[in-house]
Design an enzyme around this catalytic site. Sequence first.
Site, PDB file in Angstrom:
ATOM      1  N   ARG A 155      -8.632  -6.302  -2.125  1.00 33.98           N
ATOM      2  CA  ARG A 155      -8.130  -5.285  -1.023  1.00 33.98           C
ATOM      3  C   ARG A 155      -9.138  -5.401   0.108  1.00 33.98           C
ATOM      4  O   ARG A 155      -8.503  -5.092   1.206  1.00 33.98           O
ATOM      5  CB  ARG A 155      -8.066  -3.993  -1.545  1.00 33.98           C
ATOM      6  CG  ARG A 155      -7.172  -2.997  -0.577  1.00 33.98           C
ATOM      7  CD  ARG A 155      -6.729  -1.840  -1.305  1.00 33.98           C
ATOM      8  NE  ARG A 155      -6.096  -0.714  -0.582  1.00 33.98           N
ATOM      9  CZ  ARG A 155      -6.312   0.330  -0.191  1.00 33.98           C
ATOM     10  NH1 ARG A 155      -7.743   0.879  -0.280  1.00 33.98           N
ATOM     11  NH2 ARG A 155      -5.707   1.231   0.466  1.00 33.98           N
ATOM     12  N   ILE A 195      -2.631   1.082   5.697  1.00 38.41           N
ATOM     13  CA  ILE A 195      -2.478   0.191   4.451  1.00 38.41           C
ATOM     14  C   ILE A 195      -2.249   1.038   3.412  1.00 38.41           C
ATOM     15  O   ILE A 195      -2.959   2.130   3.309  1.00 38.41           O
ATOM     16  CB  ILE A 195      -3.878  -0.696   4.053  1.00 38.41           C
ATOM     17  CG1 ILE A 195      -3.537  -1.714   2.941  1.00 38.41           C
ATOM     18  CG2 ILE A 195      -4.954  -0.023   4.088  1.00 38.41           C
ATOM     19  CD1 ILE A 195      -4.907  -2.424   2.632  1.00 38.41           C
ATOM     20  N   SER A 196      -1.094   1.199   2.795  1.00 43.13           N
ATOM     21  CA  SER A 196      -0.752   2.140   1.674  1.00 43.13           C
ATOM     22  C   SER A 196      -1.768   2.173   0.780  1.00 43.13           C
ATOM     23  O   SER A 196      -2.729   1.487   0.397  1.00 43.13           O
ATOM     24  CB  SER A 196       0.275   1.737   0.976  1.00 43.13           C
ATOM     25  OG  SER A 196       1.555   1.589   1.837  1.00 43.13           O
ATOM     26  N   GLN A 197      -1.917   3.541   0.044  1.00 46.92           N
ATOM     27  CA  GLN A 197      -2.650   3.730  -0.967  1.00 46.92           C
ATOM     28  C   GLN A 197      -2.436   2.924  -2.389  1.00 46.92           C
ATOM     29  O   GLN A 197      -1.348   2.653  -2.610  1.00 46.92           O
ATOM     30  CB  GLN A 197      -2.579   5.275  -1.498  1.00 46.92           C
ATOM     31  CG  GLN A 197      -3.151   5.910  -2.663  1.00 46.92           C
ATOM     32  CD  GLN A 197      -2.839   7.254  -2.953  1.00 46.92           C
ATOM     33  OE1 GLN A 197      -2.027   7.829  -2.109  1.00 46.92           O
ATOM     34  NE2 GLN A 197      -3.405   7.803  -4.099  1.00 46.92           N
TER      35      GLN A 197
END
Length: 219
Positions: A40, A66-68
């Site tokens: 990530r 950026i999503s969790q």
Amino acid sequence: MLKLEDTYLHQGKRRALVQEIRAKGIKSERVLDAILTLPRHFFFDTALISHAYEDKAFPIGEGQTISQPYTVAFQSELLQIKSGDRVLEIGTGSGYQACILHILGAEVFTIEYQKNLFEKTQRFLKRLGIEMHLFYGDGTGGLPQHAPFDKIIVTAGAPVVPEALVSQLKIGGILVIPVGDRKRQTMVKITKKSAKDVTKEEYEGFAFVPLLGKDGWKG
Ligand code: SAH
């Protein structure tokens, strides 16, 4: 340019992150494996890189995030991706969720509304050597020229379910979309049972950036 280096330290942090989201209720081993596989931190700007393995959303430029990881895993699990599925994503952003879908075996079509983000992510995915179909524009109308899709995922918060997306699903297909107000949304899973019938499941407690465009929020 940032070096794409995945050290033991990163890998260790990633294992801990996977344990964390497993503890929060993600059950699919395939999804957890994909999170474990994909670095990530590659998707982060240098200044924020030390935060890459926290279970939080982070800025990626242009006011987007950026999503969790838990949310990425949750949406991916609901989609039940099978190898070879044609999957449409609305909201490419950093490309992280799209890469998770790719690792799960999907043929990914993804649309981004912010030109700068689209171009940045296109360059980055080329560098990573990951192949998918990237589009620039408003995704609320779907991608009629490439429909129908087995699965559709929306990664920005919508005021309503765009009709075009349901119509571009195959029979048996699944749409996963956060719906609510600008700040909080309910995750909606729609399964298309026939040309006319859908079933809905809902899961509360999500917070996405707003979906813009024709069937999204204005401005
Ligand atoms: N899936 C992304 C999350 C990005 S945040 C990731 O893994 O990083 C949501 C993204 O949706 C933002 O980049 C935003 O610009 C984009 N977006 C908002 N409205 C859109 C629309 N109508 N069509 C396509 N993308 C949209």
